[in-house]
Scaffold this motif. Structure first.
Motif, mmCIF file in Angstrom:
data_model
loop_
_atom_site.group_PDB
_atom_site.id
_atom_site.type_symbol
_atom_site.label_atom_id
_atom_site.label_comp_id
_atom_site.label_asym_id
_atom_site.label_seq_id
_atom_site.Cartn_x
_atom_site.Cartn_y
_atom_site.Cartn_z
ATOM 1 N N ALA A 145 38.948 9.743 -19.061
ATOM 2 C CA ALA A 145 37.536 10.131 -18.999
ATOM 3 C C ALA A 145 37.115 10.877 -20.258
ATOM 4 O O ALA A 145 36.053 10.615 -20.840
ATOM 5 C CB ALA A 145 37.277 10.990 -17.759
ATOM 6 N N GLN A 160 42.859 -0.355 -11.336
ATOM 7 C CA GLN A 160 41.548 0.134 -10.902
ATOM 8 C C GLN A 160 41.623 1.564 -10.378
ATOM 9 O O GLN A 160 40.715 2.356 -10.585
ATOM 10 C CB GLN A 160 40.978 -0.787 -9.828
ATOM 11 N N ARG A 161 42.724 1.919 -9.764
ATOM 12 C CA ARG A 161 42.863 3.254 -9.204
ATOM 13 C C ARG A 161 42.951 4.323 -10.293
ATOM 14 O O ARG A 161 42.787 5.512 -10.004
ATOM 15 C CB ARG A 161 44.108 3.317 -8.312
ATOM 16 N N PRO A 164 38.374 6.271 -14.428
ATOM 17 C CA PRO A 164 37.545 7.448 -14.131
ATOM 18 C C PRO A 164 36.276 7.065 -13.379
ATOM 19 O O PRO A 164 35.672 6.019 -13.642
ATOM 20 C CB PRO A 164 37.204 8.002 -15.523
ATOM 21 N N GLN A 165 35.862 7.901 -12.457
ATOM 22 C CA GLN A 165 34.667 7.618 -11.664
ATOM 23 C C GLN A 165 33.408 7.621 -12.506
ATOM 24 O O GLN A 165 32.404 6.996 -12.142
ATOM 25 C CB GLN A 165 34.549 8.639 -10.527
ATOM 26 N N SER A 166 33.423 8.304 -13.637
ATOM 27 C CA SER A 166 32.238 8.408 -14.485
ATOM 28 C C SER A 166 32.005 7.162 -15.329
ATOM 29 O O SER A 166 30.954 7.026 -15.962
ATOM 30 C CB SER A 166 32.367 9.620 -15.411
#
Length: 309
Positions: A145, A160-161, A164-166
């Motif tokens: 990230a 995929q895991r 980063p969520q962002s």
């Protein structure tokens, strides 16, 4: 000079400063910028005057240079500012891979290197001119990230895991996990049952230090079970050779093992496990940047996707 007045600053100096801070060596930075060493030394002198600081000093070892405290404080905001500026400029112009001069920074997870990295290199040779380069590096656990935010990497390709969520994300492929063992393994080639699977001596590929643990262990723990973990290696590339010379087994995405069918036997897992999903990720500011749109399309083709998003 009041450096808050950006109109008085030659922005090329900031590009040179970014290269100098990244390389800590005038010769390497000059090569990276495609200019002569004397020209870059002259720019460094101007930068020192601009910031009122030496910025880079000869290293005590006599090799390379050491950044001053002021230079270290400048490094992150400078990289982000240049990345943002690049996105602004790129949004107004197209990208021709056959005439462009650009180096893309791509970070890959271990599995991604085999599944997409090698095909990506093959595609680059027939999809772009000599001025387009791709610099590949291994992902740094927990740092993706920040590296995307700072513009240190243009594209991340990983499980995929691990994305980063962002980040903006696109799944490139999904594959089932299988268990592999060497030809002639004492277990034989019969159907793999759950109890046998748990008792076999398992190899995991992980770059992390600490207790042995793999992705499949999380799935088993949710079911209330643990398998017999015997060995951890830092990269997937070591696993086939380890299996070939031992009675260890390993659980990996099926695509990683496709090239080893002459040496290894593969078996379906005796329990339900989520498939392996490989994805690419990029910073939202680069979503419409033409060069990175092209790069994402190339990565999608490398993963077997015919049309890029």
């Amino acid at each position: 000079m009041d450096i808050k007045d950006i109109s008085s600053v030659d922005l090329n100096l900031l590009v040179s400063l970014d290269a100098l801070l990244a390389e800590s060596n005038v010769t390497r930075a000059a090569a990276r910028l495609h200019i002569s060493q004397p020209a870059l030394s002259a720019q460094l002198a101007r930068l020192r005057q601009l910031f009122g600081d030496p910025l880079l000093l000869p290293a005590e070892s006599g090799r390379g240079m050491t950044a001053t405290a002021r230079a270290l404080a400048l490094r992150t905001p400078l990289r982000k500012a240049l990345a943002d500026l690049g996105a602004v400029l790129g949004s107004e112009a197209g990208f021709d891979p056959h005439t462009a001069r650009r180096t893309f920074q791509v970070a890959l997870g271990d599995n991604a290197t085999t599944l997409v990295g090698v095909p990506l290199i093959e595609l680059l040779g027939c999809s772009a001119g000599p001025g387009v380069q791709i610099a590949m590096s291994m992902t740094e656990p927990g740092a993706a990230a920040t590296l995307l935010e700072q513009g240190e990497i243009d594209l991340l390709i990983d499980a995929q895991r691990a994305i980063p969520q962002s980040a903006k994300v696109r799944v490139l492929l999904t594959q089932p996990f299988v268990m592999a063992q060497r030809k002639g393994h004492p277990r034989g080639t019969g159907t793999l049952d759950f109890e046998t699977y748990l008792g076999l001596r398992h190899v995991v590929a992980s770059p992390l230090r600490g207790p042995l643990h793999g992705y499949m262990d999380e799935t088993l723990e949710q079911l209330g079970y643990r398998r017999n973990l015997a060995l951890s290696v830092p990269q997937f590339g070591m696993v086939p050779a380890v299996l070939d010379k031992s009675d260890y087994v390993s659980t990996l995405p099926a695509g990683l093992l496709a090239g080893y069918a002459d040496r290894l036997d593969m078996f379906e897992l005796p329990f339900d496990a989520p498939p392996f999903a490989l994805a690419m990720a990029w910073h939202p500011r680069n979503h419409k940047e033409p060069g990175l749109e092209w790069l994402r399309g190339l990565a999608a083709r490398a993963a077997g996707i015919s049309v890029a998003a």
